[in-house]
Write a protein that holds these residues in place. Structure first.
Motif, PDB file in Angstrom:
ATOM      1  N   ALA A 131     -40.164 -92.164   5.686  1.00  0.00           N
ATOM      2  CA  ALA A 131     -40.256 -93.120   6.791  1.00  0.00           C
ATOM      3  C   ALA A 131     -38.832 -93.587   7.108  1.00  0.00           C
ATOM      4  CB  ALA A 131     -41.128 -94.302   6.384  1.00  0.00           C
ATOM      5  N   ILE A 142     -41.531 -89.783  11.309  1.00  0.00           N
ATOM      6  CA  ILE A 142     -41.304 -89.322   9.939  1.00  0.00           C
ATOM      7  C   ILE A 142     -40.090 -88.405   9.959  1.00  0.00           C
ATOM      8  CG2 ILE A 142     -42.234 -87.940   8.027  1.00  0.00           C
ATOM      9  CD1 ILE A 142     -45.027 -88.845   8.871  1.00  0.00           C
ATOM     10  N   ASN A 153     -40.277 -95.562   0.888  1.00  0.00           N
ATOM     11  CA  ASN A 153     -40.309 -94.862   2.182  1.00  0.00           C
ATOM     12  C   ASN A 153     -40.680 -93.388   2.050  1.00  0.00           C
ATOM     13  OD1 ASN A 153     -37.927 -94.058   1.005  1.00  0.00           O
ATOM     14  ND2 ASN A 153     -36.645 -94.437   2.812  1.00  0.00           N
ATOM     15  N   PHE A 156     -46.824 -91.954   1.554  1.00  0.00           N
ATOM     16  CA  PHE A 156     -47.688 -91.909   2.729  1.00  0.00           C
ATOM     17  C   PHE A 156     -49.143 -91.919   2.275  1.00  0.00           C
ATOM     18  CE2 PHE A 156     -43.684 -90.261   4.115  1.00  0.00           C
ATOM     19  CZ  PHE A 156     -43.531 -90.783   5.384  1.00  0.00           C
ATOM     20  N   ARG A 169     -48.673 -94.779   7.245  1.00  0.00           N
ATOM     21  CA  ARG A 169     -47.650 -95.358   6.381  1.00  0.00           C
ATOM     22  C   ARG A 169     -48.318 -95.954   5.150  1.00  0.00           C
ATOM     23  NH1 ARG A 169     -42.686 -96.790   8.707  1.00  0.00           N
ATOM     24  NH2 ARG A 169     -42.207 -97.637   6.658  1.00  0.00           N
ATOM     25  N   GLU A 170     -47.538 -96.323   4.210  1.00  0.00           N
ATOM     26  CA  GLU A 170     -48.041 -96.771   2.910  1.00  0.00           C
ATOM     27  C   GLU A 170     -49.111 -97.847   3.018  1.00  0.00           C
ATOM     28  OE1 GLU A 170     -46.350 -98.739  -1.237  1.00  0.00           O
ATOM     29  OE2 GLU A 170     -45.020 -98.443   0.464  1.00  0.00           O
ATOM     30  N   TYR A 185     -46.479 -93.269  15.765  1.00  0.00           N
ATOM     31  CA  TYR A 185     -47.301 -94.176  14.967  1.00  0.00           C
ATOM     32  C   TYR A 185     -48.101 -95.064  15.905  1.00  0.00           C
ATOM     33  CZ  TYR A 185     -45.223 -93.317  10.353  1.00  0.00           C
ATOM     34  OH  TYR A 185     -44.843 -92.766   9.167  1.00  0.00           O
TER      35      TYR A 185
END
Length: 197
Positions: A131, A142, A153, A156, A169-170, A185
């Motif tokens: 990220a 990405i 970062n 995922f 994302r996380e 995103y």
């Protein structure tokens, strides 16, 4: 006297013939009109026996995402052609064989993964999805980064959804979608991804 005997003999023969004829027709008509006995057969049908082998439980996301080997491709569920590729400048869609299109997944616990990208020829250095930093300007949500552990970062979220997977994302809030201008995103899920294992 001889003539009487001949008549009597002829009469006996005629009566015998009538009796035989009558018996024959009685038995023939009786066979046609009387109850017919048929041999009853009882068939027992047995269902074919199938030897059931112990079934394998349905694959979970962890089992379906390989952490080694050649790798897998990732394409939009609704897409007809093209898939994800990791170029040096970032993740994008392609319909040719450019970039790193084979992915393996290192589990970081739960539905979090570090995604490693390689190319089929082995000429390109393997890189991981990353990220971008907050102040980093990138054409893709990405980018390519060195594979390491413990970096947030590089994490995922990849989880089953509908007929494919959701990549985000996380924290799971920003989901990777294929928009009209490429990958982006978004808060809402518009693209499910198929992982061709």
């Amino acid at each position: 006297m001889t003539r009487l005997r001949g008549v009597t003999a002829a009469g006996i023969l005629a009566i015998g013939a009538l009796a035989t004829s009558a018996c024959g027709s009685d038995s023939a008509s009786g066979a046609a009109s009387g109850p017919v006995k048929t041999q009853e057969t009882t068939e027992t049908t047995t269902a074919p026996t199938t030897s059931e082998t112990p079934g394998t439980p349905e694959a979970t996301a962890d089992e379906a995402l390989p952490d080694s080997g050649k790798g897998v491709t990732i394409v939009p569920v609704d897409g007809f052609e093209g898939g994800l590729t990791l170029e040096d400048e970032g993740l994008s869609m392609t319909d040719d064989d450019s970039g790193r299109q084979l992915f393996t997944f290192k589990s970081l616990g739960g539905d979090l993964y570090q995604v490693k990208a390689t190319d089929g020829s082995g000429e390109l250095e393997p890189l991981c999805w990353r990220a971008p930093d907050a102040d980093e300007i990138s054409p893709s949500p990405i980018v390519a980064g060195e594979c390491g552990t413990g970096e947030e970062n590089l994490a995922f979220s990849i989880s089953k959804a509908g007929s494919g997977y959701v990549i985000s994302r996380e924290n799971g809030e920003l989901k990777l979608n294929l928009g009209s201008d490429g990958l982006e995103y978004g808060d809402k899920l518009t693209t499910e991804w198929r992982i061709n294992v």
